[in-house]
Motif scaffolding. Sequence first.
Motif, PDB file in Angstrom:
ATOM      1  N   GLU A  57       7.936  51.448  41.293  1.00  0.00           N
ATOM      2  CA  GLU A  57       8.796  51.217  40.132  1.00  0.00           C
ATOM      3  C   GLU A  57       8.733  52.408  39.182  1.00  0.00           C
ATOM      4  OE1 GLU A  57       7.182  47.601  38.689  1.00  0.00           O
ATOM      5  OE2 GLU A  57       8.267  46.316  40.106  1.00  0.00           O
ATOM      6  N   ARG A  58       7.553  52.986  39.040  1.00  0.00           N
ATOM      7  CA  ARG A  58       7.407  54.153  38.162  1.00  0.00           C
ATOM      8  C   ARG A  58       8.147  55.366  38.732  1.00  0.00           C
ATOM      9  NH1 ARG A  58       2.083  52.203  37.955  1.00  0.00           N
ATOM     10  NH2 ARG A  58       1.344  53.857  39.342  1.00  0.00           N
ATOM     11  N   LEU A  59       8.209  55.442  40.065  1.00  0.00           N
ATOM     12  CA  LEU A  59       8.930  56.554  40.685  1.00  0.00           C
ATOM     13  C   LEU A  59      10.399  56.538  40.308  1.00  0.00           C
ATOM     14  CD1 LEU A  59       7.750  57.172  44.361  1.00  0.00           C
ATOM     15  CD2 LEU A  59       7.481  58.617  42.356  1.00  0.00           C
ATOM     16  N   LEU A  60      11.000  55.364  40.246  1.00  0.00           N
ATOM     17  CA  LEU A  60      12.412  55.269  39.873  1.00  0.00           C
ATOM     18  C   LEU A  60      12.635  55.776  38.453  1.00  0.00           C
ATOM     19  CD1 LEU A  60      13.483  51.834  41.401  1.00  0.00           C
ATOM     20  CD2 LEU A  60      14.242  54.102  42.106  1.00  0.00           C
ATOM     21  N   GLU A  61      11.699  55.461  37.551  1.00  0.00           N
ATOM     22  CA  GLU A  61      11.826  55.947  36.173  1.00  0.00           C
ATOM     23  C   GLU A  61      11.689  57.471  36.134  1.00  0.00           C
ATOM     24  OE1 GLU A  61      12.765  54.166  33.538  1.00  0.00           O
ATOM     25  OE2 GLU A  61      13.049  52.619  35.063  1.00  0.00           O
ATOM     26  N   THR A  62      10.776  57.997  36.945  1.00  0.00           N
ATOM     27  CA  THR A  62      10.618  59.459  37.014  1.00  0.00           C
ATOM     28  C   THR A  62      11.891  60.112  37.531  1.00  0.00           C
ATOM     29  OG1 THR A  62       8.231  59.265  37.385  1.00  0.00           O
ATOM     30  CG2 THR A  62       9.283  61.328  38.059  1.00  0.00           C
ATOM     31  N   GLU A  63      12.480  59.515  38.588  1.00  0.00           N
ATOM     32  CA  GLU A  63      13.710  60.073  39.142  1.00  0.00           C
ATOM     33  C   GLU A  63      14.832  60.036  38.113  1.00  0.00           C
ATOM     34  OE1 GLU A  63      16.093  59.803  43.319  1.00  0.00           O
ATOM     35  OE2 GLU A  63      15.775  57.911  42.268  1.00  0.00           O
ATOM     36  N   HIS A  64      14.930  58.930  37.350  1.00  0.00           N
ATOM     37  CA  HIS A  64      15.966  58.806  36.316  1.00  0.00           C
ATOM     38  C   HIS A  64      15.811  59.918  35.284  1.00  0.00           C
ATOM     39  CE1 HIS A  64      18.696  56.934  33.415  1.00  0.00           C
ATOM     40  NE2 HIS A  64      17.761  57.119  32.499  1.00  0.00           N
TER      41      HIS A  64
ATOM     42  N   LEU B 288      14.341  62.871  35.685  1.00  0.00           N
ATOM     43  CA  LEU B 288      14.622  64.180  36.273  1.00  0.00           C
ATOM     44  C   LEU B 288      16.121  64.378  36.510  1.00  0.00           C
ATOM     45  CD1 LEU B 288      11.684  64.563  38.808  1.00  0.00           C
ATOM     46  CD2 LEU B 288      11.937  65.604  36.545  1.00  0.00           C
ATOM     47  N   ILE B 289      16.834  63.310  36.822  1.00  0.00           N
ATOM     48  CA  ILE B 289      18.292  63.413  36.969  1.00  0.00           C
ATOM     49  C   ILE B 289      18.926  63.806  35.635  1.00  0.00           C
ATOM     50  CG2 ILE B 289      20.411  62.105  37.394  1.00  0.00           C
ATOM     51  CD1 ILE B 289      18.828  60.502  39.494  1.00  0.00           C
TER      52      ILE B 289
ATOM     53  N   GLU C 255      15.764  77.495  31.524  1.00  0.00           N
ATOM     54  CA  GLU C 255      14.312  77.713  31.480  1.00  0.00           C
ATOM     55  C   GLU C 255      13.588  76.472  30.976  1.00  0.00           C
ATOM     56  OE1 GLU C 255      14.188  81.355  29.095  1.00  0.00           O
ATOM     57  OE2 GLU C 255      13.242  82.339  30.808  1.00  0.00           O
ATOM     58  N   GLU C 256      14.143  75.828  29.959  1.00  0.00           N
ATOM     59  CA  GLU C 256      13.517  74.622  29.410  1.00  0.00           C
ATOM     60  C   GLU C 256      13.502  73.498  30.441  1.00  0.00           C
ATOM     61  OE1 GLU C 256      14.137  71.364  25.812  1.00  0.00           O
ATOM     62  OE2 GLU C 256      15.356  73.189  25.874  1.00  0.00           O
ATOM     63  N   GLN C 257      14.633  73.308  31.138  1.00  0.00           N
ATOM     64  CA  GLN C 257      14.701  72.247  32.141  1.00  0.00           C
ATOM     65  C   GLN C 257      13.774  72.534  33.319  1.00  0.00           C
ATOM     66  OE1 GLN C 257      17.533  73.661  30.815  1.00  0.00           O
ATOM     67  NE2 GLN C 257      17.905  71.954  29.410  1.00  0.00           N
ATOM     68  N   THR C 258      13.662  73.805  33.698  1.00  0.00           N
ATOM     69  CA  THR C 258      12.752  74.170  34.786  1.00  0.00           C
ATOM     70  C   THR C 258      11.310  73.866  34.395  1.00  0.00           C
ATOM     71  OG1 THR C 258      14.248  75.932  35.496  1.00  0.00           O
ATOM     72  CG2 THR C 258      11.983  76.043  36.281  1.00  0.00           C
ATOM     73  N   LYS C 259      10.951  74.163  33.144  1.00  0.00           N
ATOM     74  CA  LYS C 259       9.597  73.865  32.667  1.00  0.00           C
ATOM     75  C   LYS C 259       9.333  72.362  32.690  1.00  0.00           C
ATOM     76  CE  LYS C 259       6.473  74.515  28.752  1.00  0.00           C
ATOM     77  NZ  LYS C 259       6.075  73.097  28.730  1.00  0.00           N
ATOM     78  N   ILE C 260      10.320  71.578  32.266  1.00  0.00           N
ATOM     79  CA  ILE C 260      10.165  70.116  32.279  1.00  0.00           C
ATOM     80  C   ILE C 260       9.946  69.619  33.703  1.00  0.00           C
ATOM     81  CG2 ILE C 260      11.414  67.948  31.949  1.00  0.00           C
ATOM     82  CD1 ILE C 260      12.700  69.234  29.468  1.00  0.00           C
ATOM     83  N   LEU C 261      10.710  70.160  34.656  1.00  0.00           N
ATOM     84  CA  LEU C 261      10.556  69.776  36.057  1.00  0.00           C
ATOM     85  C   LEU C 261       9.145  70.093  36.542  1.00  0.00           C
ATOM     86  CD1 LEU C 261      11.631  68.806  38.786  1.00  0.00           C
ATOM     87  CD2 LEU C 261      12.533  71.107  39.158  1.00  0.00           C
TER      88      LEU C 261
ATOM     89  N   ASP D 110       6.489  70.409  34.777  1.00  0.00           N
ATOM     90  CA  ASP D 110       5.525  69.546  34.087  1.00  0.00           C
ATOM     91  C   ASP D 110       5.396  68.183  34.753  1.00  0.00           C
ATOM     92  OD1 ASP D 110       4.987  71.513  32.259  1.00  0.00           O
ATOM     93  OD2 ASP D 110       6.313  70.718  30.700  1.00  0.00           O
ATOM     94  N   HIS D 111       6.414  67.805  35.538  1.00  0.00           N
ATOM     95  CA  HIS D 111       6.418  66.485  36.194  1.00  0.00           C
ATOM     96  C   HIS D 111       6.010  66.561  37.669  1.00  0.00           C
ATOM     97  CE1 HIS D 111       8.404  65.020  32.583  1.00  0.00           C
ATOM     98  NE2 HIS D 111       8.251  63.797  33.034  1.00  0.00           N
TER      99      HIS D 111
END
Length: 523
Positions: free
Chosen positions: A40-47, A49-50, A119-125, A127-128
Motif C-alpha cells: 500500500e505504501r508503494l502505491l503512495e510512493t508511485e503517486h 513520483l508521478i 534538477e530539483e525533480q531529479t534530486k527528489i527522485l 531522495d526516494h
Amino acid sequence: MHKYYIYGLLFLLCDLGLCIATTDTDEDVGSLTTSIAGLERLLETEHFLIQNLDNYAKELEEKLLFIRRLIANLRNENDKARENTGYYISIPTNIFSLVRRLQQDWVYLDVFMKKIVGEEQTKILHDHWNNLPKADDLKEAINAMRRLQDTYDLKSDDLARGVINGKKYDTKLTALDCYTLGYELFNREDFVNAGYWLFTAIHVHQSDETIRLHRLSQIKIMELYAETLLKQGRHQDALTMLNVILELPATTPPNSELMQKKTDLELHIKIYNPTPEKHIVMEPNTHQRGCRGEFSNHTSKLYCVFNTTTTPYLKLAPLKMEIISLDPYIVVYHDVMSDEEITTLQNMSRPILRRATVYNEEMQKSKVVPGRTSKFAWFYDHHNNITKSINKRIIDMTGFNLTGSEMLQVMNYGLGGHYATHYDFFNVSMSSDIVAMQGDRKATVLFYMSDVDQGGATVFPNIKKAIFPKKGTAVMWYNLNNRYEGDYKTLHSGCPVLVGSKWVTNKWIRERNQIFRLPCYDK
C-alpha cells in the motif's frame, strides 16, 4: 545467572504485561512484497513520483514554449530581411540590430540551452531511491508469481489477460512484465516456463513510451524466445522462429548474426536430426490439491455444536464450534473476533510489521526463509484491552492456561504470501533452550482477520483437510498427542494468497502449564 532462570523470568514478565515485542533474530529483511500493508505504501510512493515527473514535464514544456516563441520572433525578422536584403541592410538601425542579435542573443541562448531542466525533480527522485523496490524485491515477486502458477496451475497467457484462476479481473500484464518474468526464468534455467512468458510477451507486445524507454523491441523478445526453444531441445521450432524474425521488415537487410545462427541450426538439424524433448507435466501434490480446494469439502461425519463446557463462562455465552477432525483434534470457531477488534489489531500492527522468521535449532535463532513469506508483529498478552480480551477468548476456546505461552502474533501476507508445509511443534530435545522452561507447543489457535478472495487456505495434507479463511473465525488444533509427543498428522501449510489480503492472528500455547488441564495419557 542460569539461563533457564532467565527464560523463566522473561515468561513471567510477559505474563505481567512487562514484555516488549521483540524477536531473537538479528536479520530483519524488509521485503516490500511480503505484506499487502507494505505494498500500500508503494502505491503512495508511485503517486508522489508521478506528480514529480509531471512537474518535470511542465518545466520542459515551459522551456520548449519559450524557445518556440523565440524562434517565431527571430524567424519573422529574418524572413523580412531576406525578402529584400539590399534594402534591409541599407538601414543603419537594421544593421545594428542584426549585429547585436548575433553577438549577444545567441550567447545568452547558448547558456539557456545548456541549462539543465529538472534538477530539483531529479534530486527528489534520488531522495526516494530507498523507498523503491530493490533487486531482491523483484526476485521475490518473480518467486511469488511462479509459486502461484505452480500451486494453482495458472497459465501465463491467462494472467496476462487478467484471468486469475478462472475469474476475470480488471488487470493485465504488459509485454515488459511478461518479458521480465521470461528473462529472469531463462537466467534461472527454467526454460519451459520462461518460454511460456516470452511467447506471451511477443503476442501482447505494443510499442509505447515505456517499451521505448527500455529499448525492448518485439524482435529482441523473439530472439530470446528462439534461444529458449533451443534450450528446451526444440530445434525445429527455434529455426521456425528465426525464419519469422528474418522475414520481418525491421530485419531487412538480414542481420548477419541471425543469418549465421540460422545456418548453424539448419546444419545441426541436418546432421543430428534431434528429436524434440518432451516436457513432463507433474501431477499436483497433496498440498497443491488442498490449496485448489479439491478436498476442502471432504465429506465428514462430524458436526457443529455450541460449546458450553470448556469454561463456566460459556454456559452464558456459548461458542459456535465446528469439529473438523478428532485425530488430530481440529475445530473451527465461528464469529469469535469482531470487526472492531480486527481493525484495531491491524492498525496496531502496520507500523511495526517485519519479515516473518522460522526458528532454526542448529543456529539457535530465528531466520528468514523462502518457505515463509509474510510480515508479523508481536503483542504481549496485557498490551491493551483488545489483547486481554482475545487471550480471554482463547482460554474459553481451549480451556488452557496461557501462562508461559507465546505472545499474540499478527501476520499479513503479500504477493503470493505463504507458509510452506511445517509443524508447529519444535521437535527438539527437552533440554533445548526453546522448550526448556515452558515445554513444546501443545496447541495452535489461528484467527482469520480477513476474507480472502482466492487462495490462502490452511491445509493439512496428511489428513486431507483444508480450511479457507473467513473473517472472524478461528481454527484450533493440538500439535502434540496424548503423550505430549509431536503429532505428525498435524503437518500443515498456509497456501499462497492468490487474490486478496490475508490477515491472521495466532497464539501458540505451551504444554507445561496444561498438566492439570489436559493430563497425559498412555495412548
